[in-house]
Write a protein that holds these residues in place. Structure first.
Motif, PDB file in Angstrom:
ATOM      1  N   PRO A 153       0.821  -1.223   0.000  1.00  0.00           N
ATOM      2  CA  PRO A 153       0.000   0.000   0.000  1.00  0.00           C
ATOM      3  C   PRO A 153       0.848   1.264   0.000  1.00  0.00           C
ATOM      4  N   LYS A 154       0.274   2.307  -0.556  1.00  0.00           N
ATOM      5  CA  LYS A 154       0.944   3.615  -0.539  1.00  0.00           C
ATOM      6  C   LYS A 154       0.854   4.183   0.880  1.00  0.00           C
ATOM      7  N   PRO A 155       1.926   4.783   1.369  1.00  0.00           N
ATOM      8  CA  PRO A 155       1.891   5.361   2.721  1.00  0.00           C
ATOM      9  C   PRO A 155       0.825   6.455   2.881  1.00  0.00           C
ATOM     10  N   VAL A 156       0.561   7.205   1.827  1.00  0.00           N
ATOM     11  CA  VAL A 156      -0.458   8.254   1.905  1.00  0.00           C
ATOM     12  C   VAL A 156      -1.838   7.638   2.138  1.00  0.00           C
ATOM     13  N   ASN A 157      -2.124   6.522   1.485  1.00  0.00           N
ATOM     14  CA  ASN A 157      -3.413   5.854   1.666  1.00  0.00           C
ATOM     15  C   ASN A 157      -3.565   5.350   3.097  1.00  0.00           C
ATOM     16  N   VAL A 158      -2.504   4.769   3.629  1.00  0.00           N
ATOM     17  CA  VAL A 158      -2.553   4.252   4.994  1.00  0.00           C
ATOM     18  C   VAL A 158      -2.726   5.403   5.989  1.00  0.00           C
ATOM     19  N   PHE A 159      -2.042   6.507   5.757  1.00  0.00           N
ATOM     20  CA  PHE A 159      -2.165   7.662   6.642  1.00  0.00           C
ATOM     21  C   PHE A 159      -3.578   8.230   6.594  1.00  0.00           C
ATOM     22  N   PHE A 160      -4.159   8.315   5.409  1.00  0.00           N
ATOM     23  CA  PHE A 160      -5.528   8.799   5.247  1.00  0.00           C
ATOM     24  C   PHE A 160      -6.495   7.905   6.025  1.00  0.00           C
ATOM     25  N   ALA A 161      -6.343   6.608   5.911  1.00  0.00           N
ATOM     26  CA  ALA A 161      -7.206   5.664   6.624  1.00  0.00           C
ATOM     27  C   ALA A 161      -6.997   5.776   8.139  1.00  0.00           C
ATOM     28  N   PHE A 162      -5.756   5.990   8.560  1.00  0.00           N
ATOM     29  CA  PHE A 162      -5.463   6.146   9.980  1.00  0.00           C
ATOM     30  C   PHE A 162      -6.150   7.390  10.547  1.00  0.00           C
ATOM     31  N   CYS A 163      -6.121   8.485   9.806  1.00  0.00           N
ATOM     32  CA  CYS A 163      -6.779   9.721  10.253  1.00  0.00           C
ATOM     33  C   CYS A 163      -8.290   9.535  10.361  1.00  0.00           C
ATOM     34  N   ILE A 164      -8.882   8.845   9.414  1.00  0.00           N
ATOM     35  CA  ILE A 164     -10.318   8.568   9.476  1.00  0.00           C
ATOM     36  C   ILE A 164     -10.628   7.687  10.676  1.00  0.00           C
ATOM     37  N   SER A 165      -9.766   6.728  10.959  1.00  0.00           N
ATOM     38  CA  SER A 165      -9.965   5.860  12.119  1.00  0.00           C
ATOM     39  C   SER A 165      -9.919   6.649  13.426  1.00  0.00           C
ATOM     40  N   LEU A 166      -9.038   7.640  13.503  1.00  0.00           N
ATOM     41  CA  LEU A 166      -8.976   8.477  14.702  1.00  0.00           C
ATOM     42  C   LEU A 166     -10.275   9.256  14.896  1.00  0.00           C
ATOM     43  N   CYS A 167     -10.862   9.732  13.812  1.00  0.00           N
ATOM     44  CA  CYS A 167     -12.158  10.418  13.905  1.00  0.00           C
ATOM     45  C   CYS A 167     -13.233   9.461  14.407  1.00  0.00           C
ATOM     46  N   CYS A 168     -13.147   8.212  13.987  1.00  0.00           N
ATOM     47  CA  CYS A 168     -14.135   7.212  14.403  1.00  0.00           C
ATOM     48  C   CYS A 168     -14.015   6.893  15.886  1.00  0.00           C
ATOM     49  N   ILE A 169     -12.811   6.952  16.415  1.00  0.00           N
ATOM     50  CA  ILE A 169     -12.633   6.684  17.843  1.00  0.00           C
ATOM     51  C   ILE A 169     -13.354   7.742  18.677  1.00  0.00           C
ATOM     52  N   SER A 170     -13.219   9.002  18.295  1.00  0.00           N
ATOM     53  CA  SER A 170     -13.908  10.057  19.053  1.00  0.00           C
ATOM     54  C   SER A 170     -15.423   9.929  18.918  1.00  0.00           C
ATOM     55  N   ALA A 171     -15.897   9.562  17.737  1.00  0.00           N
ATOM     56  CA  ALA A 171     -17.338   9.361  17.555  1.00  0.00           C
ATOM     57  C   ALA A 171     -17.816   8.174  18.393  1.00  0.00           C
ATOM     58  N   GLY A 172     -17.021   7.113  18.447  1.00  0.00           N
ATOM     59  CA  GLY A 172     -17.389   5.954  19.254  1.00  0.00           C
ATOM     60  C   GLY A 172     -17.477   6.273  20.734  1.00  0.00           C
ATOM     61  N   ILE A 173     -16.559   7.112  21.216  1.00  0.00           N
ATOM     62  CA  ILE A 173     -16.600   7.513  22.626  1.00  0.00           C
ATOM     63  C   ILE A 173     -17.859   8.324  22.904  1.00  0.00           C
ATOM     64  N   LEU A 174     -18.196   9.250  22.009  1.00  0.00           N
ATOM     65  CA  LEU A 174     -19.423  10.025  22.192  1.00  0.00           C
ATOM     66  C   LEU A 174     -20.656   9.130  22.186  1.00  0.00           C
ATOM     67  N   ILE A 175     -20.696   8.160  21.293  1.00  0.00           N
ATOM     68  CA  ILE A 175     -21.835   7.241  21.235  1.00  0.00           C
ATOM     69  C   ILE A 175     -21.920   6.428  22.529  1.00  0.00           C
ATOM     70  N   TYR A 176     -20.787   5.976  23.031  1.00  0.00           N
ATOM     71  CA  TYR A 176     -20.769   5.218  24.285  1.00  0.00           C
ATOM     72  C   TYR A 176     -21.312   6.066  25.431  1.00  0.00           C
ATOM     73  N   TRP A 177     -20.832   7.306  25.545  1.00  0.00           N
ATOM     74  CA  TRP A 177     -21.311   8.181  26.611  1.00  0.00           C
ATOM     75  C   TRP A 177     -22.795   8.465  26.460  1.00  0.00           C
ATOM     76  N   TYR A 178     -23.258   8.632  25.226  1.00  0.00           N
ATOM     77  CA  TYR A 178     -24.677   8.904  24.996  1.00  0.00           C
ATOM     78  C   TYR A 178     -25.525   7.713  25.432  1.00  0.00           C
TER      79      TYR A 178
END
Length: 118
Positions: A57-82
């Protein structure tokens, strides 16, 4: 055992309402659909980041996916608290907004990964 006595809280009657109201079947269906589509698109994006356009894989693609995953972690925490009742119901709109943003990021990432428009 004896049930706890119902408190009136100055309303003149028993106050047996849940803290944040009851969730209707419609709300649960909407939550399942939005969550399911977001999860499906996220999984497709993560797989595409590592598989397309070629292996390794291209490193840029992996970095892009990693950044999206970080956004998902914060959304998951908010959903858990809700779901625990720690957040007020008005935060549900914020959660929907964050999930919509994640879906848009996943669409952009997939278009980039598959080189659409070149």
């Amino acid at each position: 055992m004896e049930a706890f006595p119902a408190r009136g809280y100055g309303t003149g009657g028993a106050d047996n309402r849940p803290l944040f109201g009851e969730t209707s079947a419609r709300d649960r269906i909407i939550n399942l659909i939005v969550g399911g589509l977001t999860t499906l698109l996220l999984v497709v994006t993560l797989i595409s980041a590592f598989v397309f356009p070629q292996l390794p894989p291209k490193p840029v693609n992996v970095f892009f996916a990693f950044c999206i995953s970080l956004c998902c972690i914060s959304a998951g925490i908010l959903i858990y608290w809700y779901r625990q009742g720690d957040l007020e119901p008005k935060f549900r709109n914020l959660i929907y907004y964050i999930l919509f943003s994640i879906v848009m990021l996943c669409i952009c990432a997939n278009l980039y990964f598959h080189e659409v428009g070149k």
